[in-house]
Motif scaffolding. Structure first.
Motif, short mmCIF file in Angstrom:
data_model
loop_
_atom_site.label_atom_id
_atom_site.label_comp_id
_atom_site.label_asym_id
_atom_site.label_seq_id
_atom_site.Cartn_x
_atom_site.Cartn_y
_atom_site.Cartn_z
N LEU A 59 22.14 -27.30 -29.72
CA LEU A 59 22.33 -28.30 -28.67
C LEU A 59 23.80 -28.64 -28.43
O LEU A 59 24.15 -29.17 -27.38
CB LEU A 59 21.55 -29.58 -29.01
CG LEU A 59 20.03 -29.41 -29.07
CD1 LEU A 59 19.36 -30.72 -29.44
CD2 LEU A 59 19.49 -28.88 -27.75
N ARG A 63 25.46 -29.91 -24.59
CA ARG A 63 25.66 -31.35 -24.42
C ARG A 63 27.06 -31.63 -23.85
O ARG A 63 27.96 -30.79 -23.94
CB ARG A 63 25.57 -32.04 -25.78
CG ARG A 63 26.79 -31.73 -26.62
CD ARG A 63 26.76 -32.38 -27.99
NE ARG A 63 27.99 -32.04 -28.70
CZ ARG A 63 28.15 -32.18 -30.00
NH1 ARG A 63 27.16 -32.64 -30.74
NH2 ARG A 63 29.29 -31.86 -30.56
N LYS A 125 21.12 -36.52 -31.76
CA LYS A 125 22.36 -37.07 -31.22
C LYS A 125 22.86 -36.30 -30.00
O LYS A 125 23.81 -36.73 -29.35
CB LYS A 125 23.46 -37.07 -32.28
CG LYS A 125 23.05 -37.71 -33.61
CD LYS A 125 22.48 -39.11 -33.43
CE LYS A 125 22.19 -39.75 -34.78
NZ LYS A 125 21.32 -40.94 -34.63
N SER A 126 22.27 -35.17 -29.71
CA SER A 126 22.69 -34.38 -28.55
C SER A 126 21.49 -34.15 -27.63
O SER A 126 20.36 -34.03 -28.09
CB SER A 126 23.26 -33.03 -28.98
OG SER A 126 24.33 -33.21 -29.88
S1 SF4 Z 1 24.65 -33.80 -33.59
FE1 SF4 Z 1 22.51 -33.26 -34.05
S2 SF4 Z 1 21.65 -32.52 -32.11
FE2 SF4 Z 1 23.91 -32.50 -31.93
S3 SF4 Z 1 24.52 -30.41 -32.49
FE3 SF4 Z 1 24.62 -31.67 -34.36
S4 SF4 Z 1 22.60 -31.43 -35.34
FE4 SF4 Z 1 22.39 -30.71 -33.23
#
Ligand code: SF4
Length: 236
Positions: A59, A63, A125-126
């Motif tokens: 991700l 993002r 988080k993304s």
């Molecule tokens: S923050 Fe979480 S969702 Fe974003 S790249 Fe890292 S592991 Fe993946």
């Protein structure tokens, strides 16, 4: 906490019935003073920077930015959703836009405010592309960030909003309807966790707002019992 007036966004249906819930909450564990405020601030900053730089799952490639969360860094309430959407990805804050406004109204209904006494975060988080559901490997990669957030926040209660958040936090594939209406516990500290609907779902399905209001009142009663129990313990 004085009962807040029911917001109009949650009163489009008939009044919610009286609660008749089982599984009373267990007394919450005491907060441990394991870090100084300076150390906590440093750990928050470290977490923020790690999420900004994170490439642990695919991700990161799609993002705009990692979205850690919003709210005071010590909060009794922690609201957890699924993942940032398009607006959240753009602005770097969870639950903005129409769903965020409804969440704010829901929180206000039980005397909470995202800027003063509730922290809001997501399991991921993304942003997943096109708002698809998170994949298991993405949740596995990202969940340690949330666990660290919880260790810093030390919330008294967690509110999981939506099926995806609830199922991933509780490690179950049970439908949301079976997870509502009782107290679960999360993590090492066994933080009490209550489940309700995601505000984006409620925007699409306003007929379920009444049930969401039941959940919020239930969560508030759990919190009140937890804090009342702690107050009684301190007096004895
Ligand atoms: S923050 Fe979480 S969702 Fe974003 S790249 Fe890292 S592991 Fe993946």
């Amino acid at each position: 906490m004085a009962p807040a007036a029911t917001p109009s966004v949650l009163t489009t249906e008939a009044p919610a019935p009286a609660l008749a819930r089982s599984d009373p909450p267990a007394a919450g564990p005491r907060r441990a003073s394991v870090v100084t405020s300076g150390e906590a601030a440093a750990q928050w900053q470290q977490l923020l920077e790690e999420v900004r730089r994170c490439t642990l799952c695919r991700l990161h490639a799609t993002r705009t930015q990692g979205v850690l969360g919003v709210g005071p860094r010590r909060a009794d309430w922690l609201v957890i959703g699924e993942a940032p959407g398009a607006e959240e990805d753009r602005r770097g804050e969870p639950f903005v836009g129409a769903a965020g406004q409804l969440l704010d109204a829901m929180l206000r209904a039980i005397g909470l405010d995202r800027h003063t006494n509730v922290y809001i975060a997501n399991v991921l988080k993304s942003r997943p592309p096109n708002n698809r559901d998170p994949r298991p490997e993405e949740v596995e990669a990202c969940l340690p960030y949330l666990v660290r957030q919880i260790a810093l926040l030390q919330p008294k209660i967690m509110l999981a909003v939506g099926r995806i958040a609830a199922q991933n936090l509780l490690g179950t594939d049970a439908p949301l309807g079976r997870l509502r209406g009782r107290v679960h516990h999360f993590g090492e500290r066994q933080t009490p966790l209550v489940v309700t609907y995601h505000p984006a779902y409620l925007l699409r399905t306003p007929g379920d707002k009444r049930k969401a209001w039941e959940d919020l009142k239930f969560a508030r009663s759990v919190y009140q019992q937890l804090t009342q129990g702690a107050a009684d313990g301190n007096r004895s």
